[in-house]
Design a protein around this motif. Structure first.
Motif, PDB file in Angstrom:
ATOM      1  N   ARG A 147      -2.260  -8.930   8.967  1.00  0.00           N
ATOM      2  CA  ARG A 147      -0.926  -8.811   9.596  1.00  0.00           C
ATOM      3  C   ARG A 147      -0.337  -7.779   8.793  1.00  0.00           C
ATOM      4  NH1 ARG A 147       2.351 -13.820   9.938  1.00  0.00           N
ATOM      5  NH2 ARG A 147       2.683 -13.224   7.530  1.00  0.00           N
ATOM      6  N   LEU A 148       0.390  -7.012   9.568  1.00  0.00           N
ATOM      7  CA  LEU A 148       1.402  -5.952   8.958  1.00  0.00           C
ATOM      8  C   LEU A 148       2.685  -6.779   8.917  1.00  0.00           C
ATOM      9  CD1 LEU A 148       2.208  -3.025   8.235  1.00  0.00           C
ATOM     10  CD2 LEU A 148       2.723  -2.670  10.863  1.00  0.00           C
ATOM     11  N   LYS A 181       1.014  -1.262   0.003  1.00  0.00           N
ATOM     12  CA  LYS A 181      -0.120   0.071   0.022  1.00  0.00           C
ATOM     13  C   LYS A 181       0.855   1.402   0.012  1.00  0.00           C
ATOM     14  CE  LYS A 181      -3.729  -2.754   1.535  1.00  0.00           C
ATOM     15  NZ  LYS A 181      -4.949  -2.781   1.975  1.00  0.00           N
ATOM     16  N   LEU A 182       0.881   1.933  -1.127  1.00  0.00           N
ATOM     17  CA  LEU A 182       1.643   3.246  -1.272  1.00  0.00           C
ATOM     18  C   LEU A 182       0.790   4.442  -1.092  1.00  0.00           C
ATOM     19  CD1 LEU A 182       3.024   1.984  -4.832  1.00  0.00           C
ATOM     20  CD2 LEU A 182       4.204   1.671  -2.516  1.00  0.00           C
ATOM     21  N   VAL A 183       1.007   5.220   0.156  1.00  0.00           N
ATOM     22  CA  VAL A 183       0.330   6.463   0.376  1.00  0.00           C
ATOM     23  C   VAL A 183       0.618   7.626  -0.622  1.00  0.00           C
ATOM     24  CG1 VAL A 183      -0.300   8.188   2.112  1.00  0.00           C
ATOM     25  CG2 VAL A 183       0.072   5.621   2.694  1.00  0.00           C
ATOM     26  N   LEU A 184      -0.471   8.043  -1.407  1.00  0.00           N
ATOM     27  CA  LEU A 184      -0.204   9.150  -2.210  1.00  0.00           C
ATOM     28  C   LEU A 184      -0.465  10.361  -1.362  1.00  0.00           C
ATOM     29  CD1 LEU A 184      -2.669   7.862  -5.025  1.00  0.00           C
ATOM     30  CD2 LEU A 184      -0.211   8.161  -5.063  1.00  0.00           C
ATOM     31  N   ASN A 185      -1.232  10.714  -0.701  1.00  0.00           N
ATOM     32  CA  ASN A 185      -1.668  11.685   0.077  1.00  0.00           C
ATOM     33  C   ASN A 185      -2.601  11.317   1.386  1.00  0.00           C
ATOM     34  OD1 ASN A 185      -4.562  11.810  -0.746  1.00  0.00           O
ATOM     35  ND2 ASN A 185      -3.797  12.461  -2.590  1.00  0.00           N
ATOM     36  N   GLU A 186      -2.935  12.493   2.347  1.00  0.00           N
ATOM     37  CA  GLU A 186      -3.897  12.100   3.329  1.00  0.00           C
ATOM     38  C   GLU A 186      -5.210  11.546   3.064  1.00  0.00           C
ATOM     39  OE1 GLU A 186      -4.910  16.200   1.748  1.00  0.00           O
ATOM     40  OE2 GLU A 186      -3.037  15.369   2.351  1.00  0.00           O
ATOM     41  N   ARG A 187      -5.371  11.315   1.863  1.00  0.00           N
ATOM     42  CA  ARG A 187      -6.784  10.755   1.726  1.00  0.00           C
ATOM     43  C   ARG A 187      -7.084   9.394   0.940  1.00  0.00           C
ATOM     44  NH1 ARG A 187      -7.508  16.111   0.786  1.00  0.00           N
ATOM     45  NH2 ARG A 187      -7.585  15.961  -1.433  1.00  0.00           N
ATOM     46  N   GLU A 188      -5.852   9.365   0.097  1.00  0.00           N
ATOM     47  CA  GLU A 188      -5.664   8.269  -0.993  1.00  0.00           C
ATOM     48  C   GLU A 188      -4.304   7.091  -0.778  1.00  0.00           C
ATOM     49  OE1 GLU A 188      -8.064  10.208  -4.616  1.00  0.00           O
ATOM     50  OE2 GLU A 188      -5.969  10.894  -4.173  1.00  0.00           O
ATOM     51  N   ALA A 189      -4.286   5.969  -1.190  1.00  0.00           N
ATOM     52  CA  ALA A 189      -3.132   5.154  -1.494  1.00  0.00           C
ATOM     53  C   ALA A 189      -3.478   4.473  -2.668  1.00  0.00           C
ATOM     54  CB  ALA A 189      -3.128   4.348  -0.228  1.00  0.00           C
ATOM     55  N   ILE A 190      -2.597   3.816  -3.191  1.00  0.00           N
ATOM     56  CA  ILE A 190      -2.511   2.601  -4.191  1.00  0.00           C
ATOM     57  C   ILE A 190      -2.327   1.483  -3.693  1.00  0.00           C
ATOM     58  CG2 ILE A 190      -1.365   1.757  -6.177  1.00  0.00           C
ATOM     59  CD1 ILE A 190      -0.968   4.915  -7.087  1.00  0.00           C
ATOM     60  N   SER A 191      -3.004   0.420  -4.071  1.00  0.00           N
ATOM     61  CA  SER A 191      -2.736  -0.841  -3.567  1.00  0.00           C
ATOM     62  C   SER A 191      -2.292  -2.055  -4.637  1.00  0.00           C
ATOM     63  CB  SER A 191      -3.969  -1.592  -3.034  1.00  0.00           C
ATOM     64  OG  SER A 191      -3.808  -2.688  -2.347  1.00  0.00           O
ATOM     65  N   LEU A 192      -1.022  -2.564  -4.407  1.00  0.00           N
ATOM     66  CA  LEU A 192      -0.490  -3.355  -5.366  1.00  0.00           C
ATOM     67  C   LEU A 192      -0.666  -4.710  -4.600  1.00  0.00           C
ATOM     68  CD1 LEU A 192       2.754  -1.732  -6.531  1.00  0.00           C
ATOM     69  CD2 LEU A 192       0.505  -2.120  -8.179  1.00  0.00           C
ATOM     70  N   GLY A 196      -5.415  -0.265  -7.862  1.00  0.00           N
ATOM     71  CA  GLY A 196      -5.892   1.468  -8.172  1.00  0.00           C
ATOM     72  C   GLY A 196      -5.556   2.349  -6.894  1.00  0.00           C
ATOM     73  N   VAL A 197      -6.409   3.091  -7.040  1.00  0.00           N
ATOM     74  CA  VAL A 197      -6.552   4.326  -6.005  1.00  0.00           C
ATOM     75  C   VAL A 197      -7.606   3.842  -4.974  1.00  0.00           C
ATOM     76  CG1 VAL A 197      -6.749   6.812  -5.386  1.00  0.00           C
ATOM     77  CG2 VAL A 197      -5.540   6.122  -7.503  1.00  0.00           C
ATOM     78  N   ILE A 198      -7.293   3.936  -3.765  1.00  0.00           N
ATOM     79  CA  ILE A 198      -8.151   3.414  -2.712  1.00  0.00           C
ATOM     80  C   ILE A 198      -8.122   4.509  -1.677  1.00  0.00           C
ATOM     81  CG2 ILE A 198      -7.840   0.882  -3.031  1.00  0.00           C
ATOM     82  CD1 ILE A 198      -5.859   1.001  -0.628  1.00  0.00           C
ATOM     83  N   PRO A 199      -9.239   4.395  -0.766  1.00  0.00           N
ATOM     84  CA  PRO A 199      -9.397   5.403   0.384  1.00  0.00           C
ATOM     85  C   PRO A 199      -8.304   5.158   1.309  1.00  0.00           C
ATOM     86  CG  PRO A 199     -11.370   4.578  -0.144  1.00  0.00           C
ATOM     87  CD  PRO A 199     -10.709   3.946  -1.037  1.00  0.00           C
ATOM     88  N   ILE A 200      -7.731   5.937   1.778  1.00  0.00           N
ATOM     89  CA  ILE A 200      -6.535   5.990   2.993  1.00  0.00           C
ATOM     90  C   ILE A 200      -6.939   5.050   4.036  1.00  0.00           C
ATOM     91  CG2 ILE A 200      -7.146   7.942   4.552  1.00  0.00           C
ATOM     92  CD1 ILE A 200      -3.610   6.799   3.225  1.00  0.00           C
ATOM     93  N   GLU A 201      -8.076   4.705   4.341  1.00  0.00           N
ATOM     94  CA  GLU A 201      -8.698   3.934   5.274  1.00  0.00           C
ATOM     95  C   GLU A 201      -8.481   2.390   5.110  1.00  0.00           C
ATOM     96  OE1 GLU A 201     -10.464   7.668   5.406  1.00  0.00           O
ATOM     97  OE2 GLU A 201     -10.863   6.039   3.909  1.00  0.00           O
ATOM     98  N   GLU A 202      -8.149   2.188   3.596  1.00  0.00           N
ATOM     99  CA  GLU A 202      -7.956   0.852   3.356  1.00  0.00           C
ATOM    100  C   GLU A 202      -6.434   0.352   3.714  1.00  0.00           C
ATOM    101  OE1 GLU A 202      -9.771  -0.519  -0.080  1.00  0.00           O
ATOM    102  OE2 GLU A 202     -11.305   0.666   0.114  1.00  0.00           O
ATOM    103  N   ILE A 203      -5.663   1.300   4.186  1.00  0.00           N
ATOM    104  CA  ILE A 203      -4.294   0.795   4.512  1.00  0.00           C
ATOM    105  C   ILE A 203      -4.143   0.172   5.810  1.00  0.00           C
ATOM    106  CG2 ILE A 203      -3.330   2.452   2.637  1.00  0.00           C
ATOM    107  CD1 ILE A 203      -1.893   3.681   5.367  1.00  0.00           C
ATOM    108  N   GLU A 204      -5.241   0.332   6.647  1.00  0.00           N
ATOM    109  CA  GLU A 204      -5.218  -0.116   7.995  1.00  0.00           C
ATOM    110  C   GLU A 204      -5.021  -1.595   8.115  1.00  0.00           C
ATOM    111  OE1 GLU A 204      -4.771   1.934  10.619  1.00  0.00           O
ATOM    112  OE2 GLU A 204      -4.799   3.670   9.012  1.00  0.00           O
TER     113      GLU A 204
END
Length: 166
Positions: free
Chosen positions: A98-99, A52-63, A82-90
């Motif tokens: 697992r982290l 999960k690559l954080v783009l900004n305070e609201r979005e990330a990309i998930s590979l 694609g671009v996902i809401p930042i909450e989905e990196i939790e």
């Protein structure tokens, strides 16, 4: 979602509703320029890992990667969610997620640099740096039980000779 991102030109072959607009699923990672925080997550019930690559305070990309080759600086394949809401990196440990690792990334001109700074499972990933050239393989279209209609770009991750560690 915040910004407009370059999109892979693609006309879906199937009809259906998904939980994410096509223009966010089909973000062209070979043209995106971004850098920042990264985390690697293993979701319960899945056989691979999400980077999960954080783009900004609201979005990330998930590979999504199916194996641990990406952590060893070896050529592999990744599917972009694609671009996902930042909450989905939790990480939902109660659900069995697992982290695996944390670090940073840089994506520029189709080159992805992953720096694994902290590993929570050294049997999977060790601290180190891997550099990949991204090459679009194609778009995989399917109906997901979780996400509905999905059109997911798949990329070859071609390891650079300058990669080390991992």
């Amino acid at each position: 979602m915040a910004g407009a991102y370059p999109v892979i030109p693609y006309k879906p072959r199937m009809e259906g509703e998904g939980d994410q607009p096509l223009e966010l699923q089909l973000v062209d990672l070979e043209k995106v320029e971004a850098s920042g925080y990264m985390r690697v997550v293993h979701h319960a019930g899945e056989r691979g890992f999400h980077i999960k690559l954080v783009l900004n305070e609201r979005e990330a990309i998930s590979l999504f990667v199916w194996n641990d080759k990406v952590f060893k600086c070896l050529n592999t394949l990744a599917r972009s969610y694609g671009v996902i809401p930042i909450e989905e990196i939790e990480v939902d440990e109660e659900e069995g997620d697992r982290l695996i690792a944390e670090g940073s990334y840089r994506l520029r001109r189709g080159v992805l640099e992953l720096v694994f700074e902290k590993s929570y499972d050294t049997s999977i990933v060790s601290p180190g740096r891997c550099v990949y050239r991204l090459k679009l393989k194609g778009v995989r279209e399917y109906i997901s039980p979780k996400h509905g209609h999905s059109a997911r770009p798949e990329y070859f991750l071609i390891a650079s000779r300058t990669s080390r560690g991992g």
